[in-house]
Design a protein around this motif. Structure first.
Motif, short mmCIF file in Angstrom:
data_model
loop_
_atom_site.label_atom_id
_atom_site.label_comp_id
_atom_site.label_asym_id
_atom_site.label_seq_id
_atom_site.Cartn_x
_atom_site.Cartn_y
_atom_site.Cartn_z
N VAL A 1 4.84 4.09 -12.30
CA VAL A 1 5.36 3.55 -11.04
C VAL A 1 4.52 2.37 -10.59
O VAL A 1 5.04 1.29 -10.27
CB VAL A 1 5.40 4.64 -9.95
N ALA A 2 3.19 2.54 -10.59
CA ALA A 2 2.31 1.44 -10.19
C ALA A 2 2.36 0.29 -11.19
O ALA A 2 2.29 -0.88 -10.80
CB ALA A 2 0.87 1.95 -10.04
N VAL B 1 4.94 -0.66 -13.06
CA VAL B 1 6.20 -1.39 -12.90
C VAL B 1 6.24 -2.13 -11.57
O VAL B 1 6.57 -3.33 -11.52
CB VAL B 1 7.39 -0.41 -13.01
N VAL B 2 5.90 -1.44 -10.48
CA VAL B 2 5.95 -2.06 -9.15
C VAL B 2 4.98 -3.23 -9.07
O VAL B 2 5.33 -4.31 -8.56
CB VAL B 2 5.64 -1.01 -8.06
N LEU C 1 6.35 -6.20 -10.88
CA LEU C 1 7.45 -6.82 -10.13
C LEU C 1 6.90 -7.73 -9.03
O LEU C 1 7.42 -8.83 -8.80
CB LEU C 1 8.34 -5.75 -9.51
N TYR C 2 5.86 -7.28 -8.34
CA TYR C 2 5.23 -8.14 -7.33
C TYR C 2 4.78 -9.46 -7.96
O TYR C 2 4.96 -10.54 -7.38
CB TYR C 2 3.99 -7.45 -6.74
N TYR D 1 -4.62 -5.13 -10.56
CA TYR D 1 -3.52 -4.62 -11.38
C TYR D 1 -3.95 -4.46 -12.83
O TYR D 1 -3.68 -3.42 -13.46
CB TYR D 1 -2.33 -5.60 -11.29
N ILE E 1 0.13 -0.52 -5.18
CA ILE E 1 1.46 -0.47 -4.58
C ILE E 1 1.51 -1.12 -3.20
O ILE E 1 2.48 -1.81 -2.86
CB ILE E 1 1.94 0.99 -4.50
N LYS F 1 10.07 -1.85 5.73
CA LYS F 1 10.07 -1.42 4.32
C LYS F 1 8.73 -0.81 3.92
O LYS F 1 8.68 0.09 3.07
CB LYS F 1 10.44 -2.60 3.43
N VAL G 1 8.13 2.71 2.00
CA VAL G 1 7.31 2.81 0.79
C VAL G 1 6.25 3.90 0.97
O VAL G 1 6.04 4.74 0.08
CB VAL G 1 6.64 1.46 0.46
N TYR H 1 6.00 7.33 -1.15
CA TYR H 1 4.77 7.55 -1.92
C TYR H 1 4.11 8.87 -1.53
O TYR H 1 3.74 9.68 -2.39
CB TYR H 1 3.81 6.38 -1.67
#
Length: 364
Positions: A269-270, A272-273, A276-277, A292, A326, A342, A346, A350
């Motif tokens: 999850v971390a 991929v997220v 994306l950022y 990251y 995240i 948002k 989140v 989480y």
């Protein structure tokens, strides 16, 4: 005697954090984040939760049944208090242990440990996010591994908090190095995230590290226990490293061993997220790229030894950074319309996942 029965102590914490996340969700849904009341809410909440958490965790009753290694720490502390000898391999923790035994009771020692565990996180989020530090602080304490490493794996928990605090001094290299040395002195396993973070000063391309993460999955899934045997043969750490890789005792602590696709999905999850950022929303913060990449490197190492009985101890070397991966960009960069709202969703998702994981894996 505790006001809260020991069998419910952890459960009360888990439910309290979930309730706080719901309060935050209601707050962020009704505000834009720019109001004076939003800043006041966050400033008051981060201090209030910090104090309550410190007292609740630090003043917990001593128990080995409910808090794992806590009883072992308590017995060793009493041995030192009575003039006995206790061998500790981690110099920083050993000095803290011995000095504390000379000036305080074991109850005060555990309160001190809780303070040293929580305060560096508080310092870090205040340095990064100022008036909105509470949102990052809530993410950190709502992480799946937070409570366990504050009440059971205490040395590793302290070391990880020192590491996070070190990251907040990224622009003050001498202070950062001091915190990193302190982190390593409390638990030698921190050599992995420290080396990973150091590597990002030399090469800091997220796409390359992400590719390496996928390669680690393929190699681990296809080559069985080869990597565990390799790392054990290399002796990358002290005896505890080899013990974690080869230990087959107390397997009842885990629902199963083998290739943990469920934990891999959680870790991803971390991954991929965060990507994306960086790739989709163009978050070009050099420090975040380092954070990251450090997470991805450490998580890839865990994937290579994922089959071992105590692989959760290696997973923690990346998981303790997950909340930051995240949440950090959401508090630094405008990405969405109504972003404050948002952030609340989140955090709720989480922390809700932590809540579900607790009742699936721990409470049953």
């Amino acid at each position: 005697m505790s006001l809260i029965p020991l069998e419910y102590y952890t459960e009360v914490f888990i439910n309290a954090v979930l309730i706080i996340s719901i309060i935050v969700l209601v707050h962020t849904s009704g505000n834009t984040g720019y109001e004076v009341r939003s800043r006041r809410f966050n400033l008051a909440a981060v201090f209030f939760v910090f104090i309550l958490l410190l007292l609740y965790m630090g003043l917990r009753p001593i128990s080995g049944y409910y808090f794992g290694d806590m009883l072992t720490y308590a017995r060793n502390f009493e041995t030192l208090t009575s003039g006995g000898f206790v061998r500790e391999k981690d110099l920083g923790f050993s000095l803290l242990f011995k000095f504390s035994s000379m000036i305080m009771s074991v109850e005060w020692f555990f309160l001190l440990c809780a303070f040293l565990y929580i305060l560096p996180l508080y310092i870090a989020v205040r340095r990064w996010h100022h008036d909105y530090a509470f949102l990052a602080f809530l993410a950190l304490i709502g992480s799946f591994s937070f409570w366990g490493y504050g009440t059971n794996g205490i040395r590793a928990g302290l070391a990880s908090s020192f590491f996070i605090c070190a990251l907040s001094y990224r622009k003050n290299i001498p202070v950062m190095i001091g915190w990193l040395i302190l982190s390593l002195s409390f638990h030698k396993s921190m050599i992995l995230p420290i080396l990973a973070f150091a590597l990002t000063f030399i090469y800091n391309k997220p796409k390359t590290y992400l590719l390496g993460w996928f390669v680690a999955i393929v190699l681990s899934a296809s080559m069985g226990s080869f990597w565990e045997n390799l790392f054990m043969g290399l002796g990358l750490s002290d005896d505890r490293f080899s013990n974690y890789l080869s230990n087959t005792e107390n397997l009842h602590q885990f629902s199963r061993t083998g290739f943990r696709w469920d934990f891999l999905l959680y870790s991803s999850v971390a991954v991929v997220v965060g990507y994306l950022y960086i790739a989709k929303f163009k978050f070009k913060d050099k420090f975040y790229h380092q954070l990251y990449n450090t997470y991805v490197i450490c998580n890839a190492f865990w994937i290579m030894v994922i089959r071992v009985a105590f692989s959760n101890r290696f997973a923690y070397l990346s998981w303790f950074m997950m909340a930051l991966v995240i949440v950090y960009p959401l508090l630094k960069h405008k990405m969405f319309r109504l972003q404050y709202s948002k952030i609340g969703y989140v955090l709720f998702i989480y922390i809700g996942f932590t809540y579900v994981m607790y009742y699936l894996l721990v409470a049953r």
